[in-house]
Scaffold this active site. Structure first.
Site, mmCIF file in Angstrom:
data_model
loop_
_atom_site.group_PDB
_atom_site.id
_atom_site.type_symbol
_atom_site.label_atom_id
_atom_site.label_comp_id
_atom_site.label_asym_id
_atom_site.label_seq_id
_atom_site.Cartn_x
_atom_site.Cartn_y
_atom_site.Cartn_z
ATOM 1 N N VAL A 82 -2.979 -1.602 3.658
ATOM 2 C CA VAL A 82 -2.672 -0.181 3.503
ATOM 3 C C VAL A 82 -3.683 0.644 4.298
ATOM 4 C CG1 VAL A 82 -2.457 1.733 1.879
ATOM 5 C CG2 VAL A 82 -1.634 -0.552 1.241
ATOM 6 N N LYS A 83 -3.151 1.486 5.156
ATOM 7 C CA LYS A 83 -3.994 2.288 6.053
ATOM 8 C C LYS A 83 -4.162 3.688 5.469
ATOM 9 C CE LYS A 83 -4.290 2.926 11.093
ATOM 10 N NZ LYS A 83 -3.455 2.849 12.319
#
Length: 215
Positions: A82-83
């Site tokens: 997850v960015k």
């Protein structure tokens, strides 16, 4: 140094993967917008091609929104990372997702203290943007070197992912500075095995062989 491709274009990802040296993929909302395809669907397609880390950026900028999106993205495939943005809210989400066992990539990092804080929060990756720092007449590589020193000083396990790479010279400098990962557009990957002397040398070898043996 691991090599990621920075794109959401499936054909480019497949071509890079076929080289046998691709370790992962990074995406962002701008790259997805170019593809005009549902974000989740494209992430699923990418994860079928690449088994290494695939960074999926959230759109939300608030903590609750980041958590909701992050959990949804993490369900797409086991290799989703997850960015999150390197902001106060992003830092909170980084720690919370880390505590849930969800790896994060903290993007848009432009100064060493951001990198220090996200490492303390358990980030899997931090993404300093080299090219964008160069664009404002500062030294992007100096940021990589400073983060490397800080992480080595204190034993942080967060990986430095050099982003916003514009050309092969950036790649060489990243490798020398000790970046753990570099994410690059497909055009840069194509340039990395190019050199005029290689082409000239190959032409001469083949010409000499044909002169001696024909064919």
């Amino acid at each position: 140094m691991d090599l990621y491709i920075d794109t959401a274009n499936l054909d480019e990802i497949k071509q890079a993967a076929d080289l046998g040296v691709l370790d992962g993929v990074t995406t962002n909302p701008s790259l997805i917008a170019k593809e005009k395809i549902d974000y989740g669907k494209r992430l699923g397609q990418i994860c079928e091609v690449v088994k290494g880390p695939v960074s999926a950026e959230v759109i939300a900028i608030d903590f609750n929104g980041m958590m909701k999106e992050g959990r949804e993205r993490a369900k797409i495939a086991e290799n989703i990372v997850v960015k999150l943005p390197s902001t106060v809210e992003g830092l909170r989400a980084c720690k919370a997702l880390h505590d849930e066992g969800i790896p994060t990539n903290m993007t848009l990092c432009f100064q060493p203290l951001q990198a220090l804080m996200v490492a303390k929060a358990g980030a899997f990756l931090v993404s300093p943007f080299i090219g964008r720092i160069d664009d404002i007449a500062e030294d992007g590589m100096d940021l990589i070197r400073k983060i490397r020193q800080i992480y080595d000083n204190y034993g942080y396990e967060t990986k430095i992912l050099a982003a916003s790479i514009r050309h092969p010279k950036h790649m060489v400098e990243c490798a020398l500075a000790g970046a753990d990962v570099a994410t690059v557009p497909f055009s840069v990957i194509q340039q990395m095995m190019k050199h005029p002397l290689t082409d000239v040398g190959l032409e001469k070898f083949l010409a000499d062989y044909k002169k001696a043996f024909g064919g």
